[in-house]
Design a protein around this motif. Structure first.
Motif, mmCIF file in Angstrom:
data_model
loop_
_atom_site.group_PDB
_atom_site.id
_atom_site.type_symbol
_atom_site.label_atom_id
_atom_site.label_comp_id
_atom_site.label_asym_id
_atom_site.label_seq_id
_atom_site.Cartn_x
_atom_site.Cartn_y
_atom_site.Cartn_z
ATOM 1 N N LEU A 51 -9.592 11.904 9.001
ATOM 2 C CA LEU A 51 -8.807 11.619 7.796
ATOM 3 C C LEU A 51 -7.328 11.418 8.142
ATOM 4 O O LEU A 51 -6.663 10.530 7.625
ATOM 5 C CB LEU A 51 -8.920 12.779 6.810
ATOM 6 C CG LEU A 51 -9.930 12.636 5.689
ATOM 7 C CD1 LEU A 51 -9.882 13.847 4.793
ATOM 8 C CD2 LEU A 51 -9.697 11.370 4.878
ATOM 9 N N HIS A 88 0.826 -1.192 0.000
ATOM 10 C CA HIS A 88 0.000 0.000 0.000
ATOM 11 C C HIS A 88 0.874 1.262 0.000
ATOM 12 O O HIS A 88 1.756 1.418 0.820
ATOM 13 C CB HIS A 88 -0.867 -0.027 1.262
ATOM 14 C CG HIS A 88 -1.934 1.006 1.255
ATOM 15 N ND1 HIS A 88 -3.245 0.700 1.001
ATOM 16 C CD2 HIS A 88 -1.872 2.327 1.474
ATOM 17 C CE1 HIS A 88 -3.944 1.812 1.074
ATOM 18 N NE2 HIS A 88 -3.147 2.802 1.360
ATOM 19 N N ARG A 112 1.439 14.242 5.917
ATOM 20 C CA ARG A 112 0.176 14.020 6.619
ATOM 21 C C ARG A 112 0.046 15.000 7.803
ATOM 22 O O ARG A 112 -0.985 15.640 7.994
ATOM 23 C CB ARG A 112 0.133 12.572 7.119
ATOM 24 C CG ARG A 112 -1.179 12.147 7.737
ATOM 25 C CD ARG A 112 -1.045 10.721 8.278
ATOM 26 N NE ARG A 112 -0.969 9.730 7.224
ATOM 27 C CZ ARG A 112 -2.030 9.179 6.641
ATOM 28 N NH1 ARG A 112 -3.227 9.506 7.033
ATOM 29 N NH2 ARG A 112 -1.878 8.291 5.684
ATOM 30 N N SER A 160 6.104 6.306 -0.156
ATOM 31 C CA SER A 160 4.894 7.075 -0.435
ATOM 32 C C SER A 160 5.023 7.703 -1.813
ATOM 33 O O SER A 160 6.124 7.883 -2.334
ATOM 34 C CB SER A 160 4.682 8.142 0.635
ATOM 35 O OG SER A 160 5.749 9.053 0.621
ATOM 36 N N PRO A 214 -2.628 3.424 7.021
ATOM 37 C CA PRO A 214 -2.711 1.960 6.941
ATOM 38 C C PRO A 214 -2.114 1.348 8.211
ATOM 39 O O PRO A 214 -1.136 1.867 8.755
ATOM 40 C CB PRO A 214 -1.844 1.612 5.725
ATOM 41 C CG PRO A 214 -1.661 2.884 4.989
ATOM 42 C CD PRO A 214 -1.783 3.988 5.966
ATOM 43 N N SER A 248 -6.997 7.105 8.206
ATOM 44 C CA SER A 248 -6.561 6.660 6.878
ATOM 45 C C SER A 248 -5.117 6.137 6.896
ATOM 46 O O SER A 248 -4.591 5.760 5.856
ATOM 47 C CB SER A 248 -6.692 7.806 5.866
ATOM 48 O OG SER A 248 -5.786 8.839 6.202
ATOM 49 N N SER A 301 1.044 5.216 0.572
ATOM 50 C CA SER A 301 0.203 6.193 1.249
ATOM 51 C C SER A 301 0.922 7.530 1.370
ATOM 52 O O SER A 301 2.029 7.710 0.887
ATOM 53 C CB SER A 301 -0.159 5.660 2.626
ATOM 54 O OG SER A 301 1.013 5.518 3.377
ATOM 55 N N LEU A 319 -12.292 12.330 -0.236
ATOM 56 C CA LEU A 319 -11.118 11.741 0.428
ATOM 57 C C LEU A 319 -11.528 10.608 1.373
ATOM 58 O O LEU A 319 -10.847 9.583 1.476
ATOM 59 C CB LEU A 319 -10.342 12.811 1.205
ATOM 60 C CG LEU A 319 -9.493 13.763 0.349
ATOM 61 C CD1 LEU A 319 -8.891 14.864 1.210
ATOM 62 C CD2 LEU A 319 -8.386 13.016 -0.386
ATOM 63 N N LEU A 358 -12.196 7.691 -0.848
ATOM 64 C CA LEU A 358 -10.949 7.103 -1.366
ATOM 65 C C LEU A 358 -10.220 6.280 -0.305
ATOM 66 O O LEU A 358 -9.585 5.266 -0.605
ATOM 67 C CB LEU A 358 -10.014 8.219 -1.857
ATOM 68 C CG LEU A 358 -10.301 8.791 -3.243
ATOM 69 C CD1 LEU A 358 -9.388 9.984 -3.506
ATOM 70 C CD2 LEU A 358 -10.094 7.722 -4.319
ATOM 71 N N THR A 359 -10.303 6.745 0.943
ATOM 72 C CA THR A 359 -9.557 6.050 2.007
ATOM 73 C C THR A 359 -10.418 5.040 2.766
ATOM 74 O O THR A 359 -10.003 4.516 3.801
ATOM 75 C CB THR A 359 -8.987 7.068 3.014
ATOM 76 O OG1 THR A 359 -10.062 7.900 3.479
ATOM 77 C CG2 THR A 359 -7.914 7.946 2.395
ATOM 78 N N SER A 360 -11.616 4.784 2.264
ATOM 79 C CA SER A 360 -12.541 3.800 2.857
ATOM 80 C C SER A 360 -12.839 4.103 4.330
ATOM 81 O O SER A 360 -12.919 3.196 5.161
ATOM 82 C CB SER A 360 -11.973 2.382 2.751
ATOM 83 O OG SER A 360 -11.539 2.119 1.465
ATOM 84 N N THR A 361 -12.954 5.375 4.651
ATOM 85 C CA THR A 361 -13.263 5.738 6.042
ATOM 86 C C THR A 361 -14.606 6.468 6.135
ATOM 87 O O THR A 361 -14.913 7.077 7.155
ATOM 88 C CB THR A 361 -12.149 6.635 6.645
ATOM 89 O OG1 THR A 361 -11.901 7.711 5.741
ATOM 90 C CG2 THR A 361 -10.870 5.880 6.884
#
Lengths: 243, 431
Positions: free
Chosen positions: A113, A6, A14, A220, A119, A117, A8, A45, A48-51
């Motif tokens: 977020l 993954h 971040r 990343s 991982p 998000s 990120s 967002l 996209l981040t499945s949150t």
């Protein structure tokens, strides 16, 4: 078990983006722009981040009740926003309720977020990149597991009480009534677990490993990093321009 | 518990050549103390081995019966837990194979604490192996795992692949695992000289008359029961079975098969997604009256105990049923005498040894006087003598018309009860 590939956001990007976005939100005072930011910037967002589910729960369970209370108090009972003559403008009172709720959504959403998000396999590395070391790193890592474990343990105590017929039924009110009975077993469990776990960490040198693991190279994507940074800078500039 | 250090030193020197040691002994014979000493959990019970570990800064690992406390709590996923322990591991290849063979690859994203008891036990052992300890103790954990996986673990750790580690196993079912050979076993008395235990722990007395607890029972019919914890594949699907009192049933299935889930559905702790339960031919909704008709004894006593003294714990169920004080007292006294808990009445249940906690939990369940019981590994952590006493108690209950379903991996228990086997496989039940 293969390592996750993954890609990120870099922890430093971040962190910086989160700070910029929070400052931008604190300066925000236009409801339309805030609504735009939520719907057009944050929601995609989250998707996209499945949150999105977590954010949805936050909006429905926390912000929505606060919004209703604010609306009733400032829009109806007081009939004006704070600082104005009571009853002078119900519309402005309602606008104030919307403004506060949107600010809550944005601030909460940015935090969600930022943290949700990450991982799982990059969690420790991210904390390490933020400057956390040693025991603080353990505390941060533990913070992500303690809540689900505490919740689960609470459920297990409830199950034990069900099994012994101490809870008459499964209705919400009956469950709430059981809350005082959960506290002591939870505390006992927490102390026992803390004792056993620290021995385990000591035995297996896990704190040392945690530090070593988190110093591994972080992969990343340049484009994702640039995109996230750009959004947060834009958000800050827009709000500074509209002060 | 005190060890004679000099004797222990001499004896340990002889055995540390061996890489796999299965300790034979009764409850309170010093097995757990020895294992905790070897792996440095308790520095008071110092042994030569633990001193060696300290000097060389090598790691050790103790996995006790409270398996959830052998999971680090530092990783929110199974994968993270394994990775953290595996850092710098000499056994990465072995661990990968174990994870594959035990089906853990499918559970990699799960929170370790949401796994079933058996799955947690497996994870605790595998992650401990991954940490490449110089000494690893596995204390009454194999009893919580299906024999297939125990044999796989033993076969793997006896191989050269884990040659860096010396494994010490304490278990009450050593004779049931085909990969543990007689030359692996060492009586604990051969290793340590122990001063007598000062605790006032009495043996289980199965001869006490418990007829006060017996209620007339009746058949249970389960039809098309289905349950899932979260959106996704159901844990149980289309489970249908008729259960009759006076017949012992044993529910078997691999770790994570849904045995405890079925027990929780029967006792009303969980609500099924669909299906029906009939008591004596009439519709019954256990979730409307949890714990009233079917008493459930948890596999892990720590998940069942919530009171501050042993006597309060045993009396909690009867009190919830609003029984007269005199009746509560009778039940409490009888069960505490039966399970050898009289001298421990004022003790906090969670401060007692695992073996005793299991007995307290069993006494607390039986105190409810239900017509049906589901007993999840009732002999877990109990030596042969205690297990036989528990079986005797169960036999007498069955003879008196109580309905009993036992969940256990123990072959010995299955033979002793000459019971009907209910096999839970991939969510469906087979007789």
């Amino acid at each position: 078990m293969p390592y996750s590939t993954h890609i990120s956001v870099h922890p430093k990007v971040r962190g910086i983006s989160t700070i910029l976005a929070i400052i931008g939100t604190l300066f925000a005072n236009d409801i339309i722009i805030m609504l735009f930011a939520w719907l057009v910037l944050l929601i995609p967002l989250f998707t996209l981040t499945s949150t999105m589910r977590s954010h949805g729960r936050f909006v429905i369970k926390i912000v929505a009740p606060i919004f209703i209370i604010l609306l009733v108090v400032w829009g109806w009972l007081v009939g004006a926003p704070p600082g104005l003559q009571p009853g002078s403008s119900s519309v402005d009172g309602a606008r104030f309720a919307i403004f506060i709720s949107l600010r809550l959504i944005l601030l909460g959403g940015i935090f969600q977020l930022c943290f949700l998000s990450i991982p799982y396999d990059k969690l420790i590395n991210t904390f390490r990149q933020w400057g956390l070391k040693g025991n603080w790193l353990v505390v941060a890592a533990g913070a992500f597991t303690i809540w689900p474990e505490l919740k689960l343990r609470g459920e297990q105590i409830l199950d034990a009480r069900y099994a012994r017929g101490l809870t008459p039924d499964r209705k919400l009110f009956s469950r709430i009534q059981q809350f005082p009975f959960l506290l002591r077993p939870l505390l006992t469990w927490a102390i026992r677990s803390a004792n056993d776990r620290t021995q385990l960490w000591d035995q297996r040198r896990l704190i040392l490993k945690l530090g070593r693991r988190s110093s591994q190279k972080y992969h990343s994507s340049f484009f994702i990093n640039a995109y996230v940074l750009l959004i947060s800078i834009t958000w800050l500039i827009i709000n500074l321009l509209f002060i | 518990m005190k060890f004679d250090l000099q004797i222990a030193r001499n004896k340990l020197k002889k055995i540390t050549q061996s890489k796999f040691i299965a300790l034979e002994g009764k409850n309170f014979s010093g097995r757990s103390d020895f294992l905790r000493g070897v792996t440095q959990i308790e520095h008071n019970s110092v042994s030569t081995v633990s001193v060696d570990v300290e000097k060389t800064k090598q790691t050790s690992a103790y996995v006790g019966p409270e398996v959830y406390n052998a999971i680090s709590g530092l990783s929110p996923t199974v994968e993270g837990e394994i990775k953290l322990n595996s850092l710098g591991s000499k056994y990465s290849q072995t661990v990968s194979i174990l994870l594959k063979k035990t089906g853990f690859e499918l559970l990699r994203d799960r929170n370790p604490f949401t796994l079933s008891g058996g799955e947690q036990a497996l994870l605790a052992i595998i992650s401990a192996i991954a940490s490449t300890p110089r000494f690893q103790a596995i204390d009454c954990v194999f009893e919580q795992i299906s024999h297939k996986y125990v044999n796989l673990l033993v076969e793997t750790i006896k191989e050269e692949a884990c040659s860096w580690t010396t494994f010490f196993i304490a278990d009450n079912r050593l004779d049931e695992y085909e990969n543990i050979k007689s030359n692996d076993k060492i009586p604990i008395q051969n290793l340590i000289d122990i001063t007598p235990i000062s605790q006032n722990i009495e043996p289980i007395n199965p001869m006490i008359d418990l007829s006060i607890l017996y209620e007339s029972s009746f058949p249970i019919s389960i039809r098309n029961l289905e349950f899932r914890y979260a959106p996704g594949a159901p844990v149980l699907r289309d489970v249908s079975v008729d259960l009759y009192p006076s017949t012992p049933y044993i529910l078997v299935g691999k770790n994570g098969a849904g045995k405890s889930t079925l027990a929780k559905l029967l006792s009303g702790i969980l609500l099924p997604d669909s299906g029906q339960i009939f008591l004596n031919g009439s519709d019954y909704f256990p979730w409307k009256h949890p714990g009233q008709m079917v008493g459930y004894h948890f596999q892990n006593p720590d998940l069942q105990l919530f009171s501050t003294t042993v006597e309060e714990e045993v009396a909690a169920g009867p009190k919830a049923r609003n029984l007269p004080e005199e009746e509560i007292f009778k039940r409490k006294s009888k069960l505490m005498t039966t399970f050898g808990l009289t001298n421990l009445a004022k003790e906090h249940p969670l401060e007692l040894p695992f073996t005793i906690r299991k007995r307290v939990a069993l006494a607390a369940t039986l105190a409810m006087g239900c017509p049906w019981y589901v007993l999840d590994e009732p002999t877990l952590g109990q030596d042969e003598e205690s297990s036989k006493s528990i079986i005797q108690i169960i036999h007498r209950m069955i003879d008196n018309g109580i309905g009993i379903v036992i969940i256990s991996h123990s072959q010995w228990l299955q033979n002793e009860l000459s019971s009907i086997i209910l096999w839970l496989k991939e969510g469906t039940l087979m007789q």
